[in-house]
Design a protein around this motif. Structure first.
Motif, PDB file in Angstrom:
ATOM      1  N   ALA A 151      -5.858  -5.183   0.180  1.00 33.94           N
ATOM      2  CA  ALA A 151      -5.996  -5.250  -1.274  1.00 33.94           C
ATOM      3  C   ALA A 151      -6.304  -3.874  -1.851  1.00 33.94           C
ATOM      4  O   ALA A 151      -5.769  -3.486  -2.896  1.00 33.94           O
ATOM      5  CB  ALA A 151      -7.088  -6.244  -1.651  1.00 33.94           C
ATOM      6  N   SER A 152      -7.168  -3.122  -1.180  1.00 37.65           N
ATOM      7  CA  SER A 152      -7.522  -1.794  -1.658  1.00 37.65           C
ATOM      8  C   SER A 152      -6.330  -0.844  -1.587  1.00 37.65           C
ATOM      9  O   SER A 152      -6.083  -0.066  -2.519  1.00 37.65           O
ATOM     10  CB  SER A 152      -8.678  -1.231  -0.823  1.00 37.65           C
ATOM     11  OG  SER A 152      -9.824  -2.041  -0.939  1.00 37.65           O
ATOM     12  N   ILE A 153      -5.588  -0.899  -0.473  1.00 41.83           N
ATOM     13  CA  ILE A 153      -4.411  -0.044  -0.325  1.00 41.83           C
ATOM     14  C   ILE A 153      -3.369  -0.390  -1.387  1.00 41.83           C
ATOM     15  O   ILE A 153      -2.786   0.491  -2.035  1.00 41.83           O
ATOM     16  CB  ILE A 153      -3.826  -0.188   1.088  1.00 41.83           C
ATOM     17  CG1 ILE A 153      -4.800   0.371   2.133  1.00 41.83           C
ATOM     18  CG2 ILE A 153      -2.477   0.519   1.190  1.00 41.83           C
ATOM     19  CD1 ILE A 153      -4.429   0.037   3.563  1.00 41.83           C
ATOM     20  N   ALA A 154      -3.131  -1.681  -1.581  1.00 41.09           N
ATOM     21  CA  ALA A 154      -2.117  -2.120  -2.548  1.00 41.09           C
ATOM     22  C   ALA A 154      -2.470  -1.712  -3.968  1.00 41.09           C
ATOM     23  O   ALA A 154      -1.585  -1.437  -4.790  1.00 41.09           O
ATOM     24  CB  ALA A 154      -1.948  -3.633  -2.461  1.00 41.09           C
ATOM     25  N   SER A 155      -3.754  -1.651  -4.292  1.00 46.22           N
ATOM     26  CA  SER A 155      -4.174  -1.345  -5.660  1.00 46.22           C
ATOM     27  C   SER A 155      -3.908   0.103  -6.055  1.00 46.22           C
ATOM     28  O   SER A 155      -3.910   0.431  -7.248  1.00 46.22           O
ATOM     29  CB  SER A 155      -5.665  -1.659  -5.827  1.00 46.22           C
ATOM     30  OG  SER A 155      -6.458  -0.719  -5.126  1.00 46.22           O
ATOM     31  N   ILE A 156      -3.638   0.970  -5.078  1.00 49.63           N
ATOM     32  CA  ILE A 156      -3.446   2.392  -5.381  1.00 49.63           C
ATOM     33  C   ILE A 156      -2.119   2.907  -4.817  1.00 49.63           C
ATOM     34  O   ILE A 156      -1.952   4.094  -4.585  1.00 49.63           O
ATOM     35  CB  ILE A 156      -4.606   3.238  -4.803  1.00 49.63           C
ATOM     36  CG1 ILE A 156      -4.805   2.941  -3.320  1.00 49.63           C
ATOM     37  CG2 ILE A 156      -5.895   2.985  -5.577  1.00 49.63           C
ATOM     38  CD1 ILE A 156      -5.820   3.826  -2.636  1.00 49.63           C
ATOM     39  N   SER A 157      -1.169   1.994  -4.618  1.00 49.44           N
ATOM     40  CA  SER A 157       0.118   2.402  -4.053  1.00 49.44           C
ATOM     41  C   SER A 157       1.189   1.383  -4.412  1.00 49.44           C
ATOM     42  O   SER A 157       0.926   0.360  -5.048  1.00 49.44           O
ATOM     43  CB  SER A 157       0.012   2.523  -2.529  1.00 49.44           C
ATOM     44  OG  SER A 157      -0.224   1.247  -1.955  1.00 49.44           O
ATOM     45  N   ARG A 158       2.406   1.704  -3.998  1.00 51.22           N
ATOM     46  CA  ARG A 158       3.507   0.727  -4.051  1.00 51.22           C
ATOM     47  C   ARG A 158       3.672   0.206  -2.628  1.00 51.22           C
ATOM     48  O   ARG A 158       4.162   0.923  -1.754  1.00 51.22           O
ATOM     49  CB  ARG A 158       4.785   1.407  -4.543  1.00 51.22           C
ATOM     50  CG  ARG A 158       4.666   1.987  -5.955  1.00 51.22           C
ATOM     51  CD  ARG A 158       5.976   2.686  -6.349  1.00 51.22           C
ATOM     52  NE  ARG A 158       5.921   3.180  -7.717  1.00 51.22           N
ATOM     53  CZ  ARG A 158       5.528   4.392  -8.056  1.00 51.22           C
ATOM     54  NH1 ARG A 158       5.146   5.256  -7.106  1.00 51.22           N
ATOM     55  NH2 ARG A 158       5.522   4.780  -9.316  1.00 51.22           N
ATOM     56  N   THR A 159       3.247  -1.005  -2.418  1.00 54.11           N
ATOM     57  CA  THR A 159       3.167  -1.549  -1.058  1.00 54.11           C
ATOM     58  C   THR A 159       4.146  -2.705  -0.875  1.00 54.11           C
ATOM     59  O   THR A 159       4.333  -3.529  -1.781  1.00 54.11           O
ATOM     60  CB  THR A 159       1.741  -2.045  -0.754  1.00 54.11           C
ATOM     61  OG1 THR A 159       0.847  -0.948  -0.843  1.00 54.11           O
ATOM     62  CG2 THR A 159       1.649  -2.648   0.644  1.00 54.11           C
ATOM     63  N   GLN A 160       4.741  -2.758   0.308  1.00 53.49           N
ATOM     64  CA  GLN A 160       5.609  -3.879   0.677  1.00 53.49           C
ATOM     65  C   GLN A 160       5.195  -4.389   2.047  1.00 53.49           C
ATOM     66  O   GLN A 160       4.989  -3.602   2.973  1.00 53.49           O
ATOM     67  CB  GLN A 160       7.073  -3.443   0.711  1.00 53.49           C
ATOM     68  CG  GLN A 160       8.016  -4.511   1.294  1.00 53.49           C
ATOM     69  CD  GLN A 160       9.439  -4.015   1.399  1.00 53.49           C
ATOM     70  OE1 GLN A 160      10.128  -3.897   0.399  1.00 53.49           O
ATOM     71  NE2 GLN A 160       9.881  -3.713   2.615  1.00 53.49           N
ATOM     72  N   ILE A 161       5.062  -5.717   2.159  1.00 51.36           N
ATOM     73  CA  ILE A 161       4.743  -6.331   3.450  1.00 51.36           C
ATOM     74  C   ILE A 161       5.853  -7.314   3.789  1.00 51.36           C
ATOM     75  O   ILE A 161       6.184  -8.201   2.996  1.00 51.36           O
ATOM     76  CB  ILE A 161       3.398  -7.083   3.407  1.00 51.36           C
ATOM     77  CG1 ILE A 161       2.264  -6.137   2.984  1.00 51.36           C
ATOM     78  CG2 ILE A 161       3.085  -7.690   4.776  1.00 51.36           C
ATOM     79  CD1 ILE A 161       0.926  -6.822   2.840  1.00 51.36           C
ATOM     80  N   VAL A 162       6.434  -7.133   4.970  1.00 54.36           N
ATOM     81  CA  VAL A 162       7.423  -8.064   5.506  1.00 54.36           C
ATOM     82  C   VAL A 162       6.843  -8.632   6.790  1.00 54.36           C
ATOM     83  O   VAL A 162       6.437  -7.867   7.678  1.00 54.36           O
ATOM     84  CB  VAL A 162       8.766  -7.363   5.805  1.00 54.36           C
ATOM     85  CG1 VAL A 162       9.793  -8.373   6.287  1.00 54.36           C
ATOM     86  CG2 VAL A 162       9.258  -6.609   4.589  1.00 54.36           C
ATOM     87  N   SER A 163       6.789  -9.965   6.902  1.00 52.87           N
ATOM     88  CA  SER A 163       6.168 -10.557   8.088  1.00 52.87           C
ATOM     89  C   SER A 163       6.829 -11.885   8.437  1.00 52.87           C
ATOM     90  O   SER A 163       7.285 -12.632   7.563  1.00 52.87           O
ATOM     91  CB  SER A 163       4.672 -10.785   7.834  1.00 52.87           C
ATOM     92  OG  SER A 163       4.028 -11.158   9.030  1.00 52.87           O
TER      93      SER A 163
END
Length: 608
Positions: free
Chosen positions: A101-113
């Motif tokens: 959550a912290s990483i996503a709040s300060i970046s453009r994040t994509q998770i594929v799982s």
């Protein structure tokens, strides 16, 4: 009007990000721990621009199912604990539910799982505070987390990031710490499309060798001890393989890399009798114990722990390591000439028994003619009468031009040299009796004060080397030099150095301070670059100035077991008399003692 307000969720996440994600390396650490918790056996890390532009971690772990993936970017959402009891016995590396959550709040994040039982994978995106709906995707197994443009929406934080090479160096350190902890997992690191390292699944000893290098592996002893439910195992370097900094020290508690003062103290105590206090041991050590006996919920970064019975842990670690270090290791523990060049505190002839016997059993013949004739000092210091081999030496000082016996000369408080004891102490005679000088400690103070004065005068003289000395440097060292050169700062020049970058892994020392021209150029450069990397150029020249100059002075000081001529000994005494605070070395130890004639008479019971 309400003064106290509930903060928006996005702001809360960004505050948490300040604790958890200090730089790209912090985000990489969290993602690697998530991959290990997912029971991955193969982890691939890809970085672009040191992880600032993109940070990608792909694993073959258990994956995240569709329902859980939508919660993965929500604060305090975790699959690893669900109660206070779980928190008090954490066995996983992650447990807070804050990292993603912290990483996503300060970046453009994509998770594929893709979960193991799922028919296909799912993808979720975040753009700062905006989180997308789930979308079906294609992936064989495991999870891929891709973090782009870290701190894109918090420019105040982004401007504090260092250059690409420096940030990559920190990322590589984080990757190395995790790779050392799990030899049963394969790791690959790629930077800007180029593979930097690849570690296959291996036995612990093979992984330690691959990561730490063959030189380290050849100079280690195996540690493995168990007692009362505790296990302490790994490898520790012999005292002869010591370092000028703590960059090769890795400690893990239940598989988690930690920086714990209690463990560090126990290890330092184990090395105390066999290692100079200015040097640092190297090791990769693991402590395993019941999770109920250790609290890992101490700091958001999870590198600090607290033990329920710290004293018992300290005793166990100390005795386990001390026992191994005290065991004779035969010829393999001898110091080669090459090692001695990198270790200024041991001589090339040292062997294992030198630790039990601190002084050499013999030394070269000592000149004993110092007080035999009244005109000895005139002959010694005279321009025409001085022996050819004693006209110039290690020290350069103005010598007294008189032929009075030492006991009748009050002008020189420290008197005149008689000889050396075991190449460590200088014995001198003054009007009061006997003076005993620790020559290394005394010379260190002299060089320290001279360096301070030269830096204050902005005139540290530089001595170009006839042949530049090149050496293999780590990425942080190269990045530090590149940053200084690119910024136009003349910090290295102010300190009397000329260091050039020959390649991404090689530096060359082309000039050193004239006062330090006899020091080991490579070891000296490494220590200076370490200080510059850790504190920055401005702090090194201000509040860290004396620490750096003390380090430099130690490199220049004459070493123990160095045989000095009478001329050199007397020059040292004269320099001490002319140097402020010469009664103590830079570390607070005394540099000389006076033994009066009265004390000597008492020792020999004269007059009784």
């Amino acid at each position: 009007m309400n003064v106290i307000k509930v903060l928006p969720d996005q702001l809360i996440s960004q505050i948490a990000a300040g604790e958890v994600v200090e730089r790209p390396a912090s985000a990489l650490k969290e993602l690697l721990e998530n991959s290990l918790d997912a029971k991955s056996t193969d982890i691939k890390v890809s970085l672009i621009e040191g992880g600032i532009k993109q940070l990608r971690v792909a694993d073959n772990g258990n994956g995240i199912n569709e329902a859980d993936l939508s919660l993965s970017l929500t604060r305090h959402a975790t699959s690893k604990i669900s109660s206070l009891d779980d928190l008090e016995s954490v066995a996983s590396l992650g447990f807070r539910g804050e990292a993603l959550a912290s990483i996503a709040s300060i970046s453009r994040t994509q998770i594929v799982s893709r979960a193991q039982a799922a028919k296909h994978a799912w993808t979720i995106h975040s753009y700062g505070s905006e989180i997308s709906a789930l979308e079906p995707s294609a992936l064989d197994a495991g999870t891929i987390v891709e973090v782009n443009d870290l701190y894109f929406n918090t420019p105040a934080r982004r401007k504090f990031l260092k250059k690409e090479a420096t940030e990559f160096g920190h990322c590589e350190d984080a990757y190395t710490r995790v790779a050392l902890s799990r030899p049963d997992v394969a790791f690959t690191l790629e930077h800007n499309g180029r593979i930097v390292s690849r570690y296959a699944v291996a036995e612990p000893s093979k992984r330690f060798k691959d990561v730490m290098g063959t030189e380290f592996a050849a100079e280690t002893v195996t540690v493995d001890d168990e007692a009362a439910g505790l296990r302490f195992w790994g490898v520790a370097a012999k005292p002869t393989f010591n370092r000028g900094r703590r960059d090769t020290q890795y400690v893990y508690v239940n598989g988690r890399f930690v920086r714990d003062k209690l463990i560090a103290h126990a290890i330092r105590q184990a090395y105390q009798d066999v290692l100079h206090h200015d040097r640092h041991p190297a090791f990769v050590l693991f402590l395993e114990l019941d999770p109920h006996l250790v609290d890992v919920n101490v700091h958001p970064a999870k590198t600090e722990v607290r033990f329920r019975d710290g004293q018992a842990i300290h005793r166990f670690i100390f005795h386990a390591l001390n026992k191994v270090l005290a065991t004779p290791t035969g010829e393999s523990n001898a110091v080669t000439a090459g090692q001695a060049a990198h270790n200024p505190f041991v001589s090339a002839s040292s062997s294992n028994d030198s630790f039990a016997q601190p002084y050499p059993r013999f030394q070269s013949q000592m000149p004993l003619s110092a007080n035999q004739t009244p005109d000895f000092y005139q002959q010694l210091y005279g321009e025409t009468n001085a022996p050819p081999n004693e006209k110039s030496g290690l020290f350069e000082a103005t010598a007294p031009q008189n032929n009075a016996p030492a006991q009748e000369t009050a002008e020189y408080p420290l008197g005149f040299a008689l000889g050396q004891v075991h190449g460590i102490y200088v014995l001198a005679q003054n009007t009061q009796g006997l003076v005993v000088v620790d020559m290394h400690a005394a010379h260190e103070r002299i060089m320290y004060e001279r360096l301070k004065q030269a830096l204050d005068d902005k005139a540290v003289p530089m001595q170009p080397l006839l042949l530049p000395v090149s050496f293999n440097a780590d990425r942080l060292e190269v990045a530090t030099v590149n940053e200084l050169l690119a910024s136009g700062e003349d910090t290295l020049t102010q300190l009397g150095f000329d260091i050039a970058v020959l390649s991404p892994t090689t530096l060359a020392v082309r000039a050193v301070p004239t006062l330090l021209q006899r020091a080991d150029a490579v070891a000296l450069a490494r220590d200076v670059l370490r200080e510059l990397s850790e504190y920055g150029a401005s702090r090194v020249l201000t509040d860290q100035r004396n620490t750096l100059l003390g380090t430099m002075a130690c490199h220049a000081a004459v070493r123990a077991n160095r045989s000095l001529t009478i001329t050199e000994m007397n020059a040292l005494l004269r320099d001490m008399e002319a140097t402020e605070r010469s009664g103590q070395c830079n570390h607070g130890r005394p540099t000389w003692f006076q033994v009066s004639m009265g004390d000597l008479d008492k020792m020999f019971m004269r007059g009784k």
